[in-house]
Design a protein around this motif. Sequence first.
Motif, short mmCIF file in Angstrom:
data_model
loop_
_atom_site.label_atom_id
_atom_site.label_comp_id
_atom_site.label_asym_id
_atom_site.label_seq_id
_atom_site.Cartn_x
_atom_site.Cartn_y
_atom_site.Cartn_z
N VAL A 197 5.97 -4.57 11.16
CA VAL A 197 6.62 -5.39 10.13
C VAL A 197 5.57 -6.00 9.21
O VAL A 197 4.42 -6.18 9.58
CB VAL A 197 7.48 -6.50 10.76
CG1 VAL A 197 8.59 -5.93 11.61
CG2 VAL A 197 6.63 -7.46 11.58
N GLY A 198 5.98 -6.34 8.01
CA GLY A 198 5.09 -7.00 7.07
C GLY A 198 5.60 -6.86 5.65
O GLY A 198 6.64 -6.25 5.42
N GLY A 199 4.95 -7.45 4.63
CA GLY A 199 3.66 -8.02 4.77
C GLY A 199 3.59 -9.52 5.02
O GLY A 199 4.36 -10.30 4.45
N ALA A 200 2.59 -9.87 5.75
CA ALA A 200 2.24 -11.25 6.03
C ALA A 200 1.03 -11.63 5.17
O ALA A 200 0.26 -10.76 4.76
CB ALA A 200 1.91 -11.43 7.50
N THR A 201 0.89 -12.92 4.92
CA THR A 201 -0.20 -13.37 4.06
C THR A 201 -1.10 -14.41 4.70
O THR A 201 -2.13 -14.75 4.13
CB THR A 201 0.35 -13.95 2.75
OG1 THR A 201 1.22 -15.06 3.06
CG2 THR A 201 1.13 -12.90 1.97
N ASN A 202 -0.72 -14.92 5.87
CA ASN A 202 -1.51 -16.01 6.46
C ASN A 202 -1.31 -16.06 7.97
O ASN A 202 -0.54 -15.29 8.55
CB ASN A 202 -1.12 -17.35 5.83
CG ASN A 202 0.38 -17.62 5.88
OD1 ASN A 202 1.03 -17.38 6.90
ND2 ASN A 202 0.95 -18.10 4.79
N VAL A 219 -0.59 -6.83 7.01
CA VAL A 219 -1.17 -7.99 6.33
C VAL A 219 -1.52 -7.59 4.91
O VAL A 219 -2.26 -6.63 4.68
CB VAL A 219 -2.42 -8.50 7.07
CG1 VAL A 219 -3.05 -9.66 6.31
CG2 VAL A 219 -2.05 -8.91 8.48
N GLY A 220 -0.98 -8.32 3.95
CA GLY A 220 -1.20 -8.02 2.54
C GLY A 220 0.09 -7.59 1.88
O GLY A 220 1.09 -7.26 2.53
N THR A 221 0.07 -7.59 0.55
CA THR A 221 1.26 -7.25 -0.23
C THR A 221 1.18 -5.84 -0.81
O THR A 221 1.99 -5.47 -1.65
CB THR A 221 1.44 -8.25 -1.39
OG1 THR A 221 0.29 -8.18 -2.25
CG2 THR A 221 1.58 -9.67 -0.85
N GLY A 222 0.18 -5.07 -0.37
CA GLY A 222 0.04 -3.72 -0.89
C GLY A 222 -0.51 -3.68 -2.31
O GLY A 222 -0.30 -2.70 -3.04
N ASP A 269 -5.52 -3.77 -1.91
CA ASP A 269 -6.89 -3.83 -2.43
C ASP A 269 -7.85 -2.94 -1.64
O ASP A 269 -9.00 -3.30 -1.42
CB ASP A 269 -7.40 -5.27 -2.46
CG ASP A 269 -6.72 -6.08 -3.56
OD1 ASP A 269 -6.29 -5.46 -4.55
OD2 ASP A 269 -6.61 -7.30 -3.42
N LEU A 270 -7.35 -1.80 -1.20
CA LEU A 270 -8.16 -0.82 -0.48
C LEU A 270 -8.34 0.37 -1.40
O LEU A 270 -7.43 1.18 -1.58
CB LEU A 270 -7.48 -0.41 0.82
CG LEU A 270 -7.30 -1.53 1.85
CD1 LEU A 270 -6.27 -1.14 2.90
CD2 LEU A 270 -8.62 -1.87 2.52
N HIS A 271 -9.52 0.48 -2.00
CA HIS A 271 -9.76 1.51 -3.00
C HIS A 271 -10.78 2.54 -2.57
O HIS A 271 -10.70 3.69 -3.01
CB HIS A 271 -10.23 0.85 -4.31
CG HIS A 271 -9.33 -0.24 -4.79
ND1 HIS A 271 -8.06 0.02 -5.30
CD2 HIS A 271 -9.48 -1.59 -4.83
CE1 HIS A 271 -7.49 -1.13 -5.64
NE2 HIS A 271 -8.33 -2.11 -5.35
N THR A 272 -11.73 2.15 -1.74
CA THR A 272 -12.82 3.04 -1.35
C THR A 272 -13.03 3.02 0.15
O THR A 272 -12.45 2.19 0.87
CB THR A 272 -14.14 2.61 -2.02
OG1 THR A 272 -14.54 1.33 -1.49
CG2 THR A 272 -13.99 2.51 -3.54
N MET A 288 -3.48 0.67 5.65
CA MET A 288 -2.36 1.36 5.00
C MET A 288 -2.80 1.74 3.60
O MET A 288 -3.12 0.87 2.79
CB MET A 288 -1.13 0.46 4.96
CG MET A 288 0.08 1.09 4.28
SD MET A 288 1.57 0.06 4.37
CE MET A 288 2.10 0.42 6.06
N LEU A 289 -2.83 3.04 3.31
CA LEU A 289 -3.35 3.53 2.03
C LEU A 289 -2.25 4.14 1.19
O LEU A 289 -1.41 4.90 1.68
CB LEU A 289 -4.44 4.58 2.26
CG LEU A 289 -5.70 4.13 3.01
CD1 LEU A 289 -6.70 5.29 3.05
CD2 LEU A 289 -6.32 2.90 2.39
N GLY A 290 -2.28 3.83 -0.11
CA GLY A 290 -1.37 4.42 -1.07
C GLY A 290 -2.13 5.04 -2.23
O GLY A 290 -2.31 6.25 -2.30
#
Length: 375
Positions: A197-202, A219-222, A269-272, A288-290
């Motif tokens: 489940v998600g996303g969570a922020t804290n 964790v994160g909003t994608g 914020d996963l780019h590299t 999780m990568l998009g």
Amino acid sequence: MNETVEIGMGRSARRTFGLEDIDIVPSRRTRSSSKVSTAWQIDAYRFEIPLITAACDAVVSPAVASQVGRLGGLGVIDGEGLWARHANPQKIIDSIVALGPDADPTEVMQKLQAAYSVPVSEDLLAEAIGSLRGAGSTVAVRLSPQNAAALAPKAIAAGVEMLIIQGTIVSAEHVQVGGEALNLKSFIADLDVPVIVGGATNYQTTTHLMRTGAAGVIVGTGSGAHTTTAEVLGIAVPMATAIADAAAARRSYLDETGGRYVHVIAAGDLHTSADIAKAIACGADAVMLGEPLTEAQEAPAAGWFWPTTAAHPVLPRGFAGPCGFADVPLEQLLMGPAVSADGTSNLFGALRRAMAKAGYSDLKEFQKVGLTVRG
């Protein structure tokens, strides 16, 4: 450095860090990369690389999800996406891409909204799930909190082995129109498959989601280049801090339950390949990568990308457009050899090399690596 700063009289804000603000510090030893394992296991399912695909139609079709599974990751299809709404989803995707990079953004958004306004077909959803089952990969489907109660039983009956309930922000109790709520704790307890489940922020939200019985928390909003949640809602998640907070929640929950481990999946914020390594170093179990998958030749939208929120009928929070070159075979994109020196290919080979250079043999050990803050 102070954790909080005063931003005005009587108002303070927490100082936080993104992945771009930190760096990994090697230990006193190094290892051969052949002696490093990037494997992780969630519930009864083991994966050779810590990858979950974002359930975005632009980059993940049932065929791509199956190939990700063969390569050692977890491919996830969108249970409310185009493969569940249209008999020929590739034709719809091709028509969006055909608008071209210089198309009027309003026209593109309207075409997206029209494509996703077609109701979800249970038969098409079952067909997409069936194609995943036939390929022999772990079958994973993403549903929104709003529609999980209605669609999850049908998806599981069709063969789903792992369920992802994901929205921009998800709480343990999602209140719907009319006051009815999806209580995740009771909902998950009634299911026969593990749930992420998600996303969570804290820390607080992560703890609450862990207490629902989830096997993993996103964790994160994608967030990424094609996501406008920050611009539309003013919500942004500094991923280094968010992951570290979630890892702290995981430790506390482990103590609270006497040993129940809930996985943390970083999304946003996963780019590299460096971002992937730093996310694991901050405490994530997987990523999780998009958008990075738009470099793959097999991506359905030929280098275009749009988040699931881009087609929202009332408040879109993203846009469709070119993102990657779609010229690298998926296996090479994930496992190498790299086609450039910018960290956009051989994503998990680079993770293995980072772990080896820092002296760690597996993902759990690598979560203990030293970190520094820039500036």
